[in-house]
Design an enzyme around this catalytic site. Structure first.
Site, short mmCIF file in Angstrom:
data_model
loop_
_atom_site.label_atom_id
_atom_site.label_comp_id
_atom_site.label_asym_id
_atom_site.label_seq_id
_atom_site.Cartn_x
_atom_site.Cartn_y
_atom_site.Cartn_z
N ASN A 88 0.82 -1.21 0.00
CA ASN A 88 0.00 0.00 0.00
C ASN A 88 0.85 1.25 0.00
O ASN A 88 1.99 1.25 0.46
CB ASN A 88 -0.98 0.00 1.19
CG ASN A 88 -0.40 0.67 2.43
OD1 ASN A 88 -0.45 1.90 2.57
ND2 ASN A 88 0.20 -0.12 3.30
N PHE A 99 -1.83 8.42 4.34
CA PHE A 99 -2.66 8.99 5.43
C PHE A 99 -3.92 9.74 4.98
O PHE A 99 -4.15 10.88 5.39
CB PHE A 99 -1.86 9.96 6.31
CG PHE A 99 -0.63 9.42 6.95
CD1 PHE A 99 -0.41 8.05 7.10
CD2 PHE A 99 0.35 10.30 7.43
CE1 PHE A 99 0.74 7.57 7.70
CE2 PHE A 99 1.50 9.82 8.03
CZ PHE A 99 1.71 8.46 8.17
N SER A 145 5.85 5.27 8.40
CA SER A 145 5.17 4.95 7.15
C SER A 145 6.11 5.29 6.00
O SER A 145 6.72 6.36 5.99
CB SER A 145 3.89 5.76 7.01
OG SER A 145 3.45 5.68 5.67
N ASN A 177 5.08 6.00 3.11
CA ASN A 177 4.27 6.63 2.08
C ASN A 177 4.06 8.13 2.23
O ASN A 177 3.29 8.72 1.50
CB ASN A 177 2.92 5.92 1.99
CG ASN A 177 3.10 4.43 1.73
OD1 ASN A 177 3.94 4.05 0.92
ND2 ASN A 177 2.38 3.60 2.46
N THR A 178 4.70 8.74 3.23
CA THR A 178 4.70 10.19 3.35
C THR A 178 6.16 10.60 3.18
O THR A 178 7.01 10.10 3.91
CB THR A 178 4.14 10.63 4.72
OG1 THR A 178 2.74 10.32 4.75
CG2 THR A 178 4.31 12.13 4.96
N LYS A 231 5.70 3.90 16.74
CA LYS A 231 5.57 2.83 15.74
C LYS A 231 6.79 2.89 14.83
O LYS A 231 7.07 3.91 14.20
CB LYS A 231 4.30 2.99 14.92
CG LYS A 231 4.15 1.81 13.94
CD LYS A 231 2.72 1.61 13.51
CE LYS A 231 2.58 0.42 12.57
NZ LYS A 231 1.21 0.24 12.14
N ASN A 289 5.86 -1.30 11.24
CA ASN A 289 5.10 -0.83 10.08
C ASN A 289 5.44 -1.73 8.87
O ASN A 289 6.09 -2.76 9.05
CB ASN A 289 5.47 0.64 9.80
CG ASN A 289 4.28 1.42 9.29
OD1 ASN A 289 3.58 0.96 8.38
ND2 ASN A 289 4.03 2.57 9.86
C1 LIG Z 1 -3.78 -0.70 3.39
C2 LIG Z 1 -2.96 -0.46 4.62
C3 LIG Z 1 -3.01 0.78 5.25
C4 LIG Z 1 -2.24 1.03 6.39
N1 LIG Z 1 -2.33 2.23 7.01
C5 LIG Z 1 -1.59 2.48 8.11
C6 LIG Z 1 -1.67 3.72 8.78
O1 LIG Z 1 -2.45 4.61 8.41
N2 LIG Z 1 -0.86 3.93 9.86
C7 LIG Z 1 0.00 2.96 10.31
O2 LIG Z 1 0.69 3.21 11.30
N3 LIG Z 1 0.07 1.77 9.72
C8 LIG Z 1 -0.69 1.51 8.63
N4 LIG Z 1 -0.60 0.28 8.03
C9 LIG Z 1 0.35 -0.72 8.55
C10 LIG Z 1 -0.31 -1.72 9.49
O3 LIG Z 1 -0.81 -1.10 10.65
C11 LIG Z 1 0.71 -2.81 9.92
O4 LIG Z 1 1.77 -2.19 10.63
C12 LIG Z 1 1.30 -3.54 8.73
O5 LIG Z 1 0.33 -3.76 7.75
C13 LIG Z 1 1.91 -4.89 9.14
O6 LIG Z 1 0.93 -5.74 9.67
P1 LIG Z 1 0.22 -6.93 8.81
O7 LIG Z 1 1.33 -7.71 8.18
O8 LIG Z 1 -0.59 -7.67 9.80
O9 LIG Z 1 -0.62 -6.24 7.78
C14 LIG Z 1 -1.38 0.01 6.89
C15 LIG Z 1 -1.34 -1.23 6.25
C16 LIG Z 1 -2.11 -1.49 5.13
C17 LIG Z 1 -2.03 -2.84 4.47
#
Ligand SMILES: Cc1cc2nc3c(=O)[nH]c(=O)nc-3n(C[C@H](O)[C@H](O)[C@H](O)COP(=O)(O)O)c2cc1C
Length: 334
Positions: free
Chosen positions: A111, A115, A180, A182-183, A217, A246
């Protein structure tokens, strides 16, 4: 099995972000309690650390419910806590679409959301409404906070501080998202030159109100030296601990979206587990470590706890395994 055999193939025909938003909207408008009965395992003994109470150790990861749209649903699906956000001080639309991709054969997601969110003030109103309706002291709600994209990196501390001020009365704890991918430049904030300034501002604002625990985080892609620095700063500023991790930027180029994005899901499991273990070793037992990344089964949950995580969170696992994964993890951890 119903989810994986029947529902998932249908859901995966639709665009990932559209179907996600529809499902969250549906959950927000449905009395989930009617068909998701309360189970004894949802309140497995409870757990307390750094002044927070959790009815069980399995939480919803940040990004799933960015705008606090469906809080009662997370409770009724069995989560012990949830992390909403990432929330920024002002609303913003995020990166251009498409910005989520599934890699089904690897049980991964990529992804580059950036934000998108309704802003801290609207999220505050939603949390107030939830608090008025559901008086739960065993379901902690963390708010994951970030900076607006157009805030200069040198001024990031103001954005994190503003979120803490606006949301301080309604959040049980905060998670500062410095990781993140992505910023633009956000991960640079994990370096000590910026980190100390941001934490100084945040803690000063935090202590003006009801002081709430603050977690960092962190990214799974840092050097050993950087993790040591991060642990040092967590101690120095009296933070509550870390959320590890993350998404990772280390994934095949052909999976990326317009050359960018972060990967989550099964291929992140090992990397996230290593970082959770490292943070536990560096911080000792007094700090909260939340393990997130690649937990897709009860066995993964148990392994993450054995690696030192007090609590775990789920995102990609819910997409690939469905809501039954919450109970599977709880059974494995009980
Ligand atoms: C579509 C998507 C959006 C996410 N948005 C955020 C976010 O806004 N803030 C954040 O701290 N992590 C975000 N994450 C990261 C998740 O909180 C998590 O740290 C990461 O996906 C790893 O966990 P997983 O393997 O169980 O998905 C996002 C992940 C995905 C897939």
């Amino acid at each position: 099995m119903f989810y994986e055999k029947i529902l998932r193939p249908l859901l995966f025909r639709a665009d990932p972000e559209k179907i996600h938003d529809r499902l969250v909207t549906l959950l927000a408008s449905t009395p989930v309690s009617a068909f998701a009965p309360e189970r004894r395992i949802f309140s497995m003994g409870g757990f307390e650390k750094i002044g927070l109470r959790f009815r069980n150790p399995v939480g919803l990861a940040a990004g799933f419910d960015k705008n606090a749209a469906a809080l009662p649903a997370w409770y009724h699906l069995g989560f012990g806590f949830c992390e909403i956000g990432t929330v920024t001080p002002r609303p913003q639309t995020g990166n251009p679409k498409p910005r989520i991709r599934r890699i089904p054969e690897e049980k991964a997601l990529v992804n580059r959301m950036g934000f998108p969110n309704v802003g801290a003030r609207e999220v505050r109103r939603r949390l107030e409404r939830f608090r008025d309706k559901m008086k739960r002291t065993d379901f902690s709600i963390g708010v994951n906070i970030g900076k607006n994209r157009d805030t200069a990196i040198e001024k990031s501390g103001q954005d994190y501080g503003a979120c803490v001020e606006i949301l301080g009365e309604v959040a049980d704890f905060f998670v500062l998202n410095l990781s993140s991918p992505n910023t633009p430049d956000l991960r640079r904030l994990q370096g000590t030159e910026y980190l100390e300034g941001i934490l100084g501002t945040v803690q000063e604002r935090n202590r003006r109100g009801e002081e709430k625990p603050i977690l960092l985080k962190i990214s799974p892609d840092e050097t050993e030296e950087r993790y040591e620095e991060i642990a040092e700063v967590i101690r120095k500023f009296g933070l509550g601990g870390a959320v590890a991790t993350n998404t990772t930027v280390f994934c095949p180029n052909e999976w990326k979206i317009q050359g960018g994005g972060g990967m989550s899901g099964a291929p992140l499991r090992e990397r996230s587990g290593r970082v959770a273990r490292r943070m536990r070793d560096l911080l000792g037992e007094d700090f909260l470590v939340i393990g997130v990344g690649g937990v897709l089964s009860g066995e993964d949950a148990r392994a993450r706890r054995n690696a030192g995580a007090d609590l775990i969170e789920l995102y990609s696992g819910l997409v690939y395994r469905g809501p039954g994964l919450v109970r599977e993890c709880l059974e494995a951890l009980s």
